[in-house]
Write a protein that holds these residues in place. Sequence first.
Motif, PDB file in Angstrom:
ATOM      1  N   VAL A   1      -2.335  -1.888  -3.101  1.00 55.64           N
ATOM      2  CA  VAL A   1      -3.303  -1.187  -2.881  1.00 55.64           C
ATOM      3  C   VAL A   1      -3.350   0.237  -2.632  1.00 55.64           C
ATOM      4  CG1 VAL A   1      -5.122  -1.433  -0.887  1.00 55.64           C
ATOM      5  CG2 VAL A   1      -4.018  -3.412  -1.471  1.00 55.64           C
ATOM      6  N   PRO A   2      -3.445   1.230  -3.638  1.00 53.71           N
ATOM      7  CA  PRO A   2      -3.404   2.511  -3.814  1.00 53.71           C
ATOM      8  C   PRO A   2      -4.340   3.009  -2.672  1.00 53.71           C
ATOM      9  CG  PRO A   2      -4.276   2.012  -5.679  1.00 53.71           C
ATOM     10  CD  PRO A   2      -4.096   0.830  -4.941  1.00 53.71           C
ATOM     11  N   GLY A   3      -3.947   4.048  -1.918  1.00 54.40           N
ATOM     12  CA  GLY A   3      -5.014   4.842  -0.769  1.00 54.40           C
ATOM     13  C   GLY A   3      -4.182   5.187   0.354  1.00 54.40           C
ATOM     14  N   SER A   4      -4.670   5.950   1.007  1.00 60.70           N
ATOM     15  CA  SER A   4      -4.343   6.448   2.596  1.00 60.70           C
ATOM     16  C   SER A   4      -4.650   5.415   3.655  1.00 60.70           C
ATOM     17  CB  SER A   4      -4.971   7.719   2.742  1.00 60.70           C
ATOM     18  OG  SER A   4      -4.698   8.043   3.957  1.00 60.70           O
ATOM     19  N   PHE A   5      -3.565   5.121   4.283  1.00 63.31           N
ATOM     20  CA  PHE A   5      -3.916   4.196   5.425  1.00 63.31           C
ATOM     21  C   PHE A   5      -4.654   4.947   6.356  1.00 63.31           C
ATOM     22  CE2 PHE A   5       0.698   5.136   6.061  1.00 63.31           C
ATOM     23  CZ  PHE A   5       0.693   6.229   7.273  1.00 63.31           C
TER      24      PHE A   5
ATOM     25  N   LEU B   1       2.262  10.149  10.141  1.00 58.42           N
ATOM     26  CA  LEU B   1       0.770   9.980  10.796  1.00 58.42           C
ATOM     27  C   LEU B   1       0.589  11.254  11.707  1.00 58.42           C
ATOM     28  CD1 LEU B   1       1.357   6.603  12.913  1.00 58.42           C
ATOM     29  CD2 LEU B   1      -0.177   7.221  10.916  1.00 58.42           C
ATOM     30  N   SER B   2      -0.592  11.879  11.487  1.00 58.88           N
ATOM     31  CA  SER B   2      -1.030  13.082  11.987  1.00 58.88           C
ATOM     32  C   SER B   2      -2.400  12.947  12.745  1.00 58.88           C
ATOM     33  CB  SER B   2      -1.128  14.082  11.049  1.00 58.88           C
ATOM     34  OG  SER B   2      -1.995  13.850  10.091  1.00 58.88           O
ATOM     35  N   LYS B   3      -3.070  11.712  12.716  1.00 58.70           N
ATOM     36  CA  LYS B   3      -4.149  11.253  13.327  1.00 58.70           C
ATOM     37  C   LYS B   3      -4.004  10.052  14.129  1.00 58.70           C
ATOM     38  CE  LYS B   3      -7.014  12.525   9.215  1.00 58.70           C
ATOM     39  NZ  LYS B   3      -8.170  11.964   8.197  1.00 58.70           N
TER      40      LYS B   3
ATOM     41  N   ASN C   1       0.746  -1.231   0.085  1.00 58.28           N
ATOM     42  CA  ASN C   1      -0.005   0.133  -0.093  1.00 58.28           C
ATOM     43  C   ASN C   1       0.727   1.412  -0.119  1.00 58.28           C
ATOM     44  OD1 ASN C   1      -0.849   1.931   2.346  1.00 58.28           O
ATOM     45  ND2 ASN C   1      -2.348   1.998   0.936  1.00 58.28           N
ATOM     46  N   ASP C   2       0.467   2.394  -0.843  1.00 61.15           N
ATOM     47  CA  ASP C   2       1.024   3.721  -0.730  1.00 61.15           C
ATOM     48  C   ASP C   2      -0.046   4.436  -1.158  1.00 61.15           C
ATOM     49  OD1 ASP C   2       2.871   5.945  -0.231  1.00 61.15           O
ATOM     50  OD2 ASP C   2       4.463   4.321  -0.778  1.00 61.15           O
TER      51      ASP C   2
END
Length: 157
Positions: free
Chosen positions: A128-132, A154-156, A98-99
């Motif tokens: 798997v493209p997308g934000s974690f 990480l900011s959340k 993923n990235d």
Amino acid sequence: MDSKQMVHMNQGEMETSYARNSSFQSAEQNRMKPLMEAAIVDVCSNTSTLLCGKMVIADLGCSSGPNAVALVSIALEATRNHFLQLRQTPPEVSLLLNDLPYNDFNIVVKSLVALRQINEPVVVAGVVPGSFYERLFPSGSVHLFCSSNSIHWLSKV
């Protein structure tokens, strides 16, 4: 502009690309090898986890270039070694990398070719493209998540 479109590594294989300028990240992934091996032993030792003889490993923030498959390669080797010691057949392994969508997935897919040629354990690989920060996988579908150098994003909570 959405941060998912702005944040990405320099693509390709040119002099300023991430693929050519990621030796620090590579060294950190090599230092994580004992942790990955221990995590694999833990997952493989849980008999209820691998009842159907299949395992799914996801790398969140795989990036691109030579480091894209480093952690999952360590996980594959550790899985193979664990089951060889037990004299058991290794599970089929599905690797999911993923990235963010603007990652250079062409280079990632080229990296997957070598992994697909490994006979034990059987490897099915995908991207798997997308934000974690968003849901990427069905619940209960991944046995092991790994991430090395994407943690600083990480900011959340």
